[in-house]
Enzyme design. Structure first.
Site, PDB file in Angstrom:
ATOM      1  N   ALA A 179       0.841  -1.198   0.000  1.00 25.33           N
ATOM      2  CA  ALA A 179       0.000   0.000   0.000  1.00 25.33           C
ATOM      3  C   ALA A 179       0.875   1.247   0.000  1.00 25.33           C
ATOM      4  CB  ALA A 179      -0.918   0.006   1.214  1.00 25.33           C
ATOM      5  N   GLU A 195      -2.952 -11.777  -4.235  1.00 22.91           N
ATOM      6  CA  GLU A 195      -4.369 -11.713  -4.548  1.00 22.91           C
ATOM      7  C   GLU A 195      -4.769 -10.241  -4.650  1.00 22.91           C
ATOM      8  OE1 GLU A 195      -3.302 -15.385  -2.551  1.00 22.91           O
ATOM      9  OE2 GLU A 195      -3.288 -13.378  -1.693  1.00 22.91           O
ATOM     10  N   TYR A 241       0.437  -4.858 -11.418  1.00 25.93           N
ATOM     11  CA  TYR A 241       1.144  -6.134 -11.270  1.00 25.93           C
ATOM     12  C   TYR A 241       1.497  -6.735 -12.629  1.00 25.93           C
ATOM     13  CZ  TYR A 241      -0.327  -5.654  -6.441  1.00 25.93           C
ATOM     14  OH  TYR A 241      -0.529  -5.178  -5.179  1.00 25.93           O
TER      15      TYR A 241
END
Length: 146
Positions: free
Chosen positions: A71, A104, A116
Site C-alpha cells: 500500500a 491476490e 502487477y
C-alpha cells in the site's frame, strides 16, 4: 526514496496507510502477529523521512513467496513507490528461495491488476468470495526464470 525494514515504531503510520488504502484493512493485532513471525518480510518506503508506503511478503510452502499487502499513501501513488517496494520484496523473496510469487487482488481493482501485470505478474485464477464482502480475488503470479 528509501526502502528499509519495518520497525515497531512505524506501526501507527502503517495503520494510517492501511486504512487509506483498503476497504477491509488488516487490524493492528494481525500486522503485529505477521511482523513477529516474519520480521524480514515487512518493509517500509520513505521519502524525506516520511513513511509513504509498506509491503508485507512471506515465504510459503514449495518455493512460493506471497505478497500479503502492498500500500502507498494516496498523495504518493504513481510516483514509483509501489514499484520500488515490489522490486525490493521480489528480490528478497528470491534470495530466500522463492521460484514464484503470488498475490491476490480484488477483481474490481483493475488499476492494481494492471500495476502487477507491468511487473510481469500473470492472472492465474479467480478465487470466489475471497474478501469479507463477498468479492472475488484474482490470484496473480510471477515466476522467476531459471
Amino acid at each position: 526514496m528509501r526502502v528499509r525494514d519495518f520497525k515497531p515504531e512505524d506501526m501507527e503510520r502503517v495503520l494510517e496507510i492501511e486504512h487509506e488504502s483498503f476497504k477491509d484493512p488488516y487490524p493492528r493485532s494481525l500486522l503485529e502477529h505477521i511482523h513477529n513471525l516474519h520480521p524480514d518480510g515487512f518493509m517500509i518506503a520513505e521519502i524525506n523521512d516520511e513513511i509513504v508506503g509498506y509491503i508485507i511478503g512471506v515465504m510459503r510452502w514449495g518455493g512460493t513467496g506471497h505478497v500479503l499487502a502492498v500500500a502507498v499513501s494516496p498523495p504518493y501513488r504513481r510516483r514509483g513507490v509501489g514499484k520500488s517496494l515490489m522490486v525490493n520484496m521480489m528480490d528478497r523473496l528470491q534470495r530466500k528461495g522463492a521460484s514464484r510469487i503470488r498475490i491476490e487482488v480484488r477483481a474490481s481493482n483493475t488499476v492494481a491488476q494492471s500495476f502487477y501485470q507491468k511487473l510481469n505478474f500473470r492472472q492465474r485464477r479467480i478465487v470466489p468470495s475471497y474478501y469479507s464482502d463477498g468479492e472475488a480475488a484474482i490470484l496473480m503470479q510471477y515466476t522467476f526464470s531459471d
